[in-house]
Design a protein around this motif. Structure first.
Motif, mmCIF file in Angstrom:
data_model
loop_
_atom_site.group_PDB
_atom_site.id
_atom_site.type_symbol
_atom_site.label_atom_id
_atom_site.label_comp_id
_atom_site.label_asym_id
_atom_site.label_seq_id
_atom_site.Cartn_x
_atom_site.Cartn_y
_atom_site.Cartn_z
ATOM 1 N N ALA A 1 5.710 -5.326 -23.240
ATOM 2 C CA ALA A 1 5.775 -4.176 -22.306
ATOM 3 C C ALA A 1 6.795 -3.190 -22.815
ATOM 4 O O ALA A 1 7.734 -2.819 -22.133
ATOM 5 C CB ALA A 1 6.104 -4.644 -20.901
ATOM 6 N N THR A 2 6.646 -2.782 -24.035
ATOM 7 C CA THR A 2 7.622 -1.888 -24.663
ATOM 8 C C THR A 2 7.459 -0.483 -24.104
ATOM 9 O O THR A 2 6.382 0.099 -24.171
ATOM 10 C CB THR A 2 7.415 -1.891 -26.177
ATOM 11 O OG1 THR A 2 7.532 -3.218 -26.647
ATOM 12 C CG2 THR A 2 8.466 -1.035 -26.851
ATOM 13 N N LEU A 3 8.538 0.027 -23.558
ATOM 14 C CA LEU A 3 8.515 1.391 -23.056
ATOM 15 C C LEU A 3 8.532 2.361 -24.225
ATOM 16 O O LEU A 3 9.259 2.135 -25.187
ATOM 17 C CB LEU A 3 9.729 1.626 -22.167
ATOM 18 C CG LEU A 3 9.725 2.861 -21.267
ATOM 19 C CD1 LEU A 3 8.640 2.740 -20.226
ATOM 20 C CD2 LEU A 3 11.087 3.003 -20.607
ATOM 21 N N PRO A 4 7.742 3.427 -24.216
ATOM 22 C CA PRO A 4 7.803 4.400 -25.301
ATOM 23 C C PRO A 4 9.235 4.859 -25.541
ATOM 24 O O PRO A 4 10.006 5.075 -24.604
ATOM 25 C CB PRO A 4 6.912 5.533 -24.804
ATOM 26 C CG PRO A 4 5.969 4.855 -23.875
ATOM 27 C CD PRO A 4 6.731 3.754 -23.219
ATOM 28 N N GLY A 5 9.607 5.006 -26.840
ATOM 29 C CA GLY A 5 10.988 5.285 -27.187
ATOM 30 C C GLY A 5 11.566 6.484 -26.491
ATOM 31 O O GLY A 5 12.691 6.451 -25.968
ATOM 32 N N LYS A 6 10.824 7.587 -26.427
ATOM 33 C CA LYS A 6 11.343 8.793 -25.813
ATOM 34 C C LYS A 6 11.603 8.589 -24.331
ATOM 35 O O LYS A 6 12.565 9.137 -23.793
ATOM 36 C CB LYS A 6 10.368 9.940 -26.039
ATOM 37 C CG LYS A 6 10.285 10.406 -27.486
ATOM 38 C CD LYS A 6 9.369 11.605 -27.614
ATOM 39 C CE LYS A 6 9.304 12.091 -29.061
ATOM 40 N NZ LYS A 6 8.428 13.268 -29.218
ATOM 41 N N VAL A 7 10.744 7.799 -23.689
ATOM 42 C CA VAL A 7 10.941 7.557 -22.262
ATOM 43 C C VAL A 7 12.210 6.756 -22.047
ATOM 44 O O VAL A 7 13.027 7.051 -21.154
ATOM 45 C CB VAL A 7 9.723 6.829 -21.675
ATOM 46 C CG1 VAL A 7 9.939 6.531 -20.197
ATOM 47 C CG2 VAL A 7 8.469 7.662 -21.862
ATOM 48 N N ALA A 8 12.414 5.710 -22.872
ATOM 49 C CA ALA A 8 13.625 4.905 -22.740
ATOM 50 C C ALA A 8 14.866 5.741 -23.021
ATOM 51 O O ALA A 8 15.885 5.653 -22.307
ATOM 52 C CB ALA A 8 13.553 3.721 -23.689
ATOM 53 N N GLN A 9 14.817 6.580 -24.047
ATOM 54 C CA GLN A 9 15.961 7.412 -24.375
ATOM 55 C C GLN A 9 16.247 8.408 -23.245
ATOM 56 O O GLN A 9 17.397 8.615 -22.855
ATOM 57 C CB GLN A 9 15.712 8.156 -25.682
ATOM 58 C CG GLN A 9 15.612 7.256 -26.903
ATOM 59 C CD GLN A 9 15.113 8.001 -28.131
ATOM 60 O OE1 GLN A 9 15.056 9.232 -28.142
ATOM 61 N NE2 GLN A 9 14.737 7.251 -29.150
ATOM 62 N N THR A 10 15.153 9.024 -22.737
ATOM 63 C CA THR A 10 15.334 9.980 -21.642
ATOM 64 C C THR A 10 15.899 9.293 -20.410
ATOM 65 O O THR A 10 16.762 9.845 -19.714
ATOM 66 C CB THR A 10 13.997 10.649 -21.309
ATOM 67 O OG1 THR A 10 13.453 11.247 -22.481
ATOM 68 C CG2 THR A 10 14.176 11.720 -20.238
ATOM 69 N N ALA A 11 15.403 8.081 -20.113
ATOM 70 C CA ALA A 11 15.903 7.343 -18.950
ATOM 71 C C ALA A 11 17.380 7.019 -19.122
ATOM 72 O O ALA A 11 18.184 7.153 -18.178
ATOM 73 C CB ALA A 11 15.090 6.069 -18.757
ATOM 74 N N CYS A 12 17.769 6.598 -20.328
ATOM 75 C CA CYS A 12 19.179 6.268 -20.575
ATOM 76 C C CYS A 12 20.049 7.517 -20.474
ATOM 77 O O CYS A 12 21.124 7.500 -19.851
ATOM 78 C CB CYS A 12 19.314 5.616 -21.943
ATOM 79 S SG CYS A 12 20.966 4.989 -22.276
ATOM 80 N N MET A 13 19.611 8.596 -21.089
ATOM 81 C CA MET A 13 20.372 9.836 -21.019
ATOM 82 C C MET A 13 20.462 10.341 -19.585
ATOM 83 O O MET A 13 21.528 10.800 -19.134
ATOM 84 C CB MET A 13 19.718 10.889 -21.908
ATOM 85 C CG MET A 13 20.409 12.251 -21.886
ATOM 86 S SD MET A 13 22.121 12.181 -22.447
ATOM 87 C CE MET A 13 21.856 12.057 -24.217
ATOM 88 N N SER A 14 19.340 10.247 -18.857
ATOM 89 C CA SER A 14 19.331 10.687 -17.459
ATOM 90 C C SER A 14 20.300 9.852 -16.632
ATOM 91 O O SER A 14 21.022 10.378 -15.777
ATOM 92 C CB SER A 14 17.922 10.583 -16.888
ATOM 93 O OG SER A 14 17.905 10.856 -15.511
ATOM 94 N N ALA A 15 20.375 8.532 -16.903
ATOM 95 C CA ALA A 15 21.289 7.664 -16.154
ATOM 96 C C ALA A 15 22.736 8.034 -16.443
ATOM 97 O O ALA A 15 23.578 8.129 -15.521
ATOM 98 C CB ALA A 15 21.007 6.214 -16.503
ATOM 99 N N CYS A 16 23.050 8.256 -17.711
ATOM 100 C CA CYS A 16 24.424 8.608 -18.059
ATOM 101 C C CYS A 16 24.824 9.947 -17.450
ATOM 102 O O CYS A 16 25.944 10.104 -16.926
ATOM 103 C CB CYS A 16 24.575 8.638 -19.583
ATOM 104 S SG CYS A 16 24.437 7.002 -20.370
ATOM 105 N N LYS A 17 23.902 10.933 -17.523
ATOM 106 C CA LYS A 17 24.211 12.233 -16.937
ATOM 107 C C LYS A 17 24.402 12.124 -15.429
ATOM 108 O O LYS A 17 25.266 12.786 -14.855
ATOM 109 C CB LYS A 17 23.098 13.227 -17.245
ATOM 110 C CG LYS A 17 23.095 13.722 -18.689
ATOM 111 C CD LYS A 17 21.996 14.754 -18.889
ATOM 112 C CE LYS A 17 22.022 15.307 -20.316
ATOM 113 N NZ LYS A 17 20.967 16.330 -20.527
#
Length: 811
Positions: free
Chosen positions: A657-673
Motif C-alpha cells: 500500500a505504498t503511497l505515491p511519493g509526492k503525496v507522502a512528501q506533501t503530507a509530511c510538509m503539510s504536517a510540519c507547516k
C-alpha cells in the motif's frame, strides 16, 4: 254596290268634318256672340250639301236597281236547290239504317275487345308486383336486408308505376318508406353491435396482431408462419374487395356482426388478426345506406363513432404504470383499433380514406406519447423500463407493418433512454455505496493461483513483478476495485440492452453507451467516492488505500473503452467517438483523498496540540538542557509511525500500500507547516497576554524536537533540509528572542543577507508587548534594580524602533 259603299264612306267623313267644323265654329260663335250670322251661314251650307247629296244619289241609282233585279233571280234558283238536297238526304237516311245498326254492334264488340286487352295488360303488370312483394316479405322474414332493399327499389321504380293506380298498389307504396326505415334501423343496430363488440375485444385483436409481428421477427418460425400469414391477410382483402366491386353485396348475410374471439384464445395458427372479426355488418350497412342515398350520413356516423372509440382506447388507466400488463393491454387495444381501421380502409370503397386514418393516427401518436411520458415518469425499476421498451418496439413494429409511421414512437424511446439512464444511475449509486461500505480497505490476500486468476479475470491488472512473487501474496488494491469494475461492465451491458432493436447504427449505440458510462463515472461513481472519502470513520490507512484503488481504476479506463468497442463493433479511434472521462473522475477522487489525508493529519495534530499546557510565566532555565514537552514527543511519535506505515517500511500492517511519493512528501510538509503555524498561533494567541523568556526557551526546545524529526527524513525524496523550511519562521523568531540579538535584526532588516529575514516586525512587536507587560506586572520592585530598569528601557527602545520600522515599511 261598291260605289254606294264608297259614297256612304265619303258622306260619313263629310259629316264628321262638318260636325267638327260646326262644333268649332259654334264654340267661336258662342264665344263671339254671332249666333244669327252663324245660323244663316249654316243654312246656306246645308243647302249646298243637300244639292251634293242629291246629285250623288242620281249618279248611282241605276246600279242599285240592277242589283235588286239580279237578287230576285237568284232566289228562285235557291228554292230549287233546297228541294233537291232535301230529297237526297231522305233517300240517304233510308238507305243507311241497316249500316248504322251494324256499326253499333261492331262498336260494342270493339269496346269489349279493348276492355279484355286492358284487363290482361293490367294483370300482366300487377302479377309481378304481387310476386315481388311476396319475395320481399320472404327476404324481410329471413333478415336478408340488402336483397330486400334491392327488391324494394325494383318494386318502387319499375313494377308499381307499371301496375297503375290500384288500392293494393297504394298500400304497397305507403309501406315502402316504412320498410326502408326498418331496414335502415336494423342495419344500424347491427352496426352498433359490431362497434360495441370490436371495442370490447380490440385488445384481443391487437394481441393477435402483435403475436403475428413477433412470430415474423423470430428466425425459427418466420419461414413457416409468415408466408401463410401474408397470404391469409391478402386473400381476405382480395375476397372482400372482389365481393364489393362485383355486385355490391356483402360476403355474408349473417346477422351477427360480432367478434368471434372466444374460441380463438388458444389458437396460435391464426392467419391474420382480421380473421377474428366478421365485418359483414359494416359492409351490409354501407351497401344499404348507399342504396338509400345516405352514404354520406353513414360515413359520417361511422367515423364519428370510431373517433369516440379511439379516444376511449387512447385513454390509459390511472395505474397503468404499476405493471407491464397494464402497458401491454393499452398497446393491444390501440393495435386492435388500427388493425380494424386498416382492414376497413382496404376492403371498402371510401368508407374511410387514407386522410381519415392518418388523422386518427396523428391523434393517437400525440395521446400515446403524452401517456407514456406521464406514466413512465413514475417508474423507478430499470427492468420494467426495459420490458416497456421491448413492448413499445414490438408495438411500433406491428403498426409499421400495417403502414403507419412510427418515428415519433422511436423518438419517445430515445427520450425514455434518458430516463432509463437516470434510473440506472440511481440503482448503481446504491450498488456502489454498498460496495464501498462493505469494503475493508485492505489489500486482497491471495493464497493460490486460482484465487489470483479469479481476481485478474475480474479486473485487468498487469503487474509482472507481482506475478513473480511467490504465494501467498497480496494484490495492491482492495475488494472494491474488481467489484466496481465488474459493476461498470454490468452497467454497460444494461445500456446495451436498451439500445437493441431501436434501429440505431453501431456508431449511435456506441455513442449512447459511452455518454451513459461517462455520466456513471463523472457523477454517480464520483459522488460515491467522495462519500466514501468524507465518511467520519475513514482513517488515514483507508484514505491511502482509496488513493491506490483509484489509481488502478484510472489505469483500467482504456480497458473499458476496448470493452465498449468490442460489444458495439466500433473502433475506439473512430472520428467523433466519445471518450470516457474516467481518468478525470479517478484523479478528482484521488485528489480529494489526498486533501482528506492532509486534513486528517492536521486534525490529529490539532488533537495533540490541544494537550499543550505551556507555563507562559515560567522562569528562565537555571542551567542544563530543557527537554521537549510530553505532548510534542507523543505527536512526533505519531507522525513517525504514520509516515512509516504510509511508506511501507518493514513491519507495517499494510503491504504493497505504498503511497505515491509526492503525496507522502506533501503530507509530511503539510504536517510540519501545520505544526509550525499552530505553535506560532499559540505565541500570538490574544488570550495569552504575558509571555516570559522562560516560556520561549521551552517553546524553543519543542521546536528543536520538531527540527530533529524533519532532519530524520520521515519521508524519502526531500532534497537537503527542505523539510526544515517549514519551521524557519518560528526558528528565526525564537533565536531572535532567546539570543536577544535585536541590534543585528534592526541593522540588517530588509537586506537579502539578513540573519532574521523571515521574522515579521509585527509579530516581533506583538511578542515584545507581551514580554513588556510581563516585566511591568511581575517585577514590582524593578524600579529599585538598575539591571531591571535597563532591561525595561531596552524593551521600550526596541518597541519604539520596531514601530518606526513598521511605519517606514508601510510608507
Amino acid at each position: 254596290m261598291f260605289e254606294s259603299n264608297g259614297g256612304q264612306q265619303m258622306l260619313s267623313r263629310l259629316c264628321v268634318c262638318v260636325c267638327a267644323c260646326v262644333c268649332a265654329r259654334s264654340r267661336s260663335v258662342y264665344d263671339g256672340q254671332e249666333h244669327g250670322l252663324f245660323m244663316e251661314k249654316l243654312d246656306a251650307r246645308i243647302r249646298n250639301h243637300d244639292r251634293d247629296i242629291e246629285r250623288m244619289c242620281n249618279h248611282h241609282f241605276q246600279g242599285f236597281v240592277d242589283s235588286i233585279t239580279e237578287l230576285l233571280k237568284v232566289r228562285g234558283e235557291a228554292q230549287k236547290l233546297k228541294s233537291q238536297v232535301t230529297e237526297t238526304n231522305q233517300r240517304l237516311q233510308n238507305d243507311g239504317k241497316e249500316l248504322i245498326t251494324s256499326m253499333e254492334e261492331l262498336k260494342k264488340c270493339r269496346v269489349q275487345q279493348r276492355n279484355i286487352a286492358n284487363t290482361i295488360d293490367k294483370l300482366t303488370h300487377c302479377l309481378p308486383v304481387l310476386e315481388m312483394y311476396s319475395r320481399l316479405q320472404e327476404q324481410m322474414s329471413a333478415k336478408r336486408y340488402y336483397p330486400a332493399l334491392c327488391t324494394l327499389e325494383q318494386l318502387e321504380q319499375t313494377c308499381l308505376p307499371r301496375a297503375g293506380q290500384y288500392r293494393f298498389c297504394s298500400i304497397m307504396a305507403e309501406n315502402i318508406p316504412k320498410l326502408r326505415t326498418h331496414i335502415r334501423d336494423t342495419a344500424m343496430s347491427q352496426l352498433r353491435d359490431f362497434l360495441e363488440s370490436i371495442r370490447k375485444h380490440s385488445d384481443k385483436i391487437g394481441q393477435t396482431a402483435v403475436k403475428q409481428a413477433q412470430l415474423q421477427r423470430s428466425l425459427d418460425s418466420s419461414l413457416s408462419i409468415q408466408p401463410r400469414t401474408l397470404i391469409g391477410r391478402r386473400g381476405r382483402k382480395e375476397a372482400m374487395a372482389a365481393a364489393t366491386e362485383s355486385d355490391g353485396s356483402p360476403l355474408s348475410e349473417q346477422d351477427s356482426g360480432i367478434l368471434d374471439v372466444e374460441d380463438e384464445d388458444d389458437d396460435d395458427d391464426v392467419s391474420g388478426a382480421q380473421e377474428l372479426v366478421d365485418f359483414s355488418p359494416v359492409y351490409r350497412c354501407l351497401h344499404i345506406y348507399t342504396v338509400l342515398g345516405l352514404r354520406d350520413v353513414f360515413e359520417n356516423y361511422y367515423r364519428k363513432q370510431r373517433r369516440k372509440q379511439a379516444r376511449l382506447v387512447l385513454q390509459p388507466h390511472s395505474n397503468m404504470h404499476e405493471t407491464l400488463e397494464g402497458y401491454r393491454r393499452y398497446f393491444n387495444q390501440i393495435v386492435g383499433f388500427f388493425v380494424v381501421e386498416d382492414h376497413v380502409l382496404h376492403t371498402t370503397r371510401g368508407l374511410v380514406n387514407r386522410a381519415y386514418v392518418e388523422e386518427l393516427w396523428e391523434l393517437a401518436l400525440s395521446k400515446i406519447v403524452a401517456a407514456l411520458r406521464t406514466h413512465s415518469s413514475y417508474c423507478d425499476d430499470p427492468n420494467l423500463v426495459l420490458d416497456l421498451k421491448n413492448l413499445m418496439v414490438l408495438f411500433a413494429d406491428t403498426l409499421q407493418g400495417y403502414g403507419f409511421p412510427v418515428s415519433q414512437l422511436f423518438d419517445m424511446l430515445l427520450e425514455m433512454r434518458e430516463q432509463y439512464g437516470e434510473i440506472l444511475l440511481k440503482r448503481w449509486n446504491i450498488t456502489f455505496r454498498q460496495v464501498l461500505d462493505q469494503d475493508n480497505y485492505s489489500p486482497i490476500p491471495v493464497s493460490t493461483e486460482e484465487e489470483y486468476r479469479h481476481y485478474t479475470s475480474q479486473f485487468p491488472m498487469q503487474d509482472p513483478e507481482l506475478e513473480k512473487l511467490p504465494f501467498p501474496k497480496k494484490l495492491p488494491f482492495s475488494e472494491f476495485v474488481p467489484k466496481v469494475y465488474c459493476q461498470l461492465k454490468e452497467f454497460i451491458y444494461a445500456c446495451l440492452k436498451y439500445s437493441e432493436d431501436l434501429h440505431l447504427s453501431s456508431t449511435e449505440v456506441d455513442d449512447m453507451i459511452r455518454k451513459s458510462t461517462n455520466l456513471l463515472l463523472t457523477r454517480t461513481l464520483s459522488n460515491c467516492l467522495q462519500y466514501a472519502i468524507k465518511k467520519k470513520n475513514v482513517g488515514l490507512a483507508e484514505l491511502v488505500q482509496v488513493i491506490i484503488n483509484t489509481t488502478h481504476l484510472e489505469q483500467s479506463c482504456h480497458f473499458l473503452e476496448e470493452f465498449i468497442s468490442n460489444i458495439t463493433n466500433v473502433p475506439p479511434d473512430t472520428v467523433n467517438a466519445t471518450k470516457l472521462y474516467g481518468t478525470s473522475t479517478f484523479k478528482d477522487a484521488r485528489h480529494a483523498a489526498e486533501a482528506e489525508i492532509y486534513t486528517n493529519l492536521n486534525t490529529k495534530i490539532d488533537q495533540f496540540l490541544q494537550l499543550a499546557d505551556y507555563d507562559w510565566m515560567a522562569s528562565p532555565p537555571a542551567g542544563g538542557t530543557l527537554s521537549a514537552s510530553d505532548y510534542l514527543i507523543d505527536l512526533i511519535a505519531f507522525l513517525n509511525s504514520t509516515f512509516s506505515v504510509f511508506t511501507n517500511l518493514p513491519g507495517t500492517a499494510i503491504d504493497h500500500a505504498t503511497l505515491p511519493g509526492k503525496v507522502a512528501q506533501t503530507a509530511c510538509m503539510s504536517a510540519c507547516k501545520h505544526i509550525s503555524t499552530s505553535l506560532m498561533e499559540l505565541l500570538l494567541n490574544p488570550e495569552v497576554r504575558q509571555i516570559s523568556i522562560g516560556a520561549l526557551h521551552q517553546l524553543n526546545a519543542d521546536v528543536k524536537e520538531c527540527e530533529s524529526f524533519a532532519r530524520a527524513g520521515p519521508v524519502a525524496g526531500f532534497q537537503g533540509d527542505t523539510l526544515l523550511l517549514a519551521f524557519s519562521d518560528l526558528r528565526q523568531l525564537l533565536d531572535l528572542f532567546t539570543q536577544w540579538d535585536w541590534s543585528t535584526y534592526l541593522v540588517d532588516y530588509g537586506k537579502p543577507t539578513c540573519k532574521y529575514l523571515r521574522v515579521n516586525p509585527h509579530i516581533s512587536l506583538a511578542l515584545l508587548e507581551k514580554m513588556k507587560e510581563t516585566s511591568r506586572k511581575n517585577n514590582v520592585f524593578a524600579q529599585f534594580r538598575k539591571t531591571d530598569r535597563d532591561r525595561q528601557k531596552l524593551i521600550d527602545t526596541i518597541i519604539k524602533q520596531l514601530r518606526n520600522l513598521i511605519t517606514q515599511q508601510q510608507a
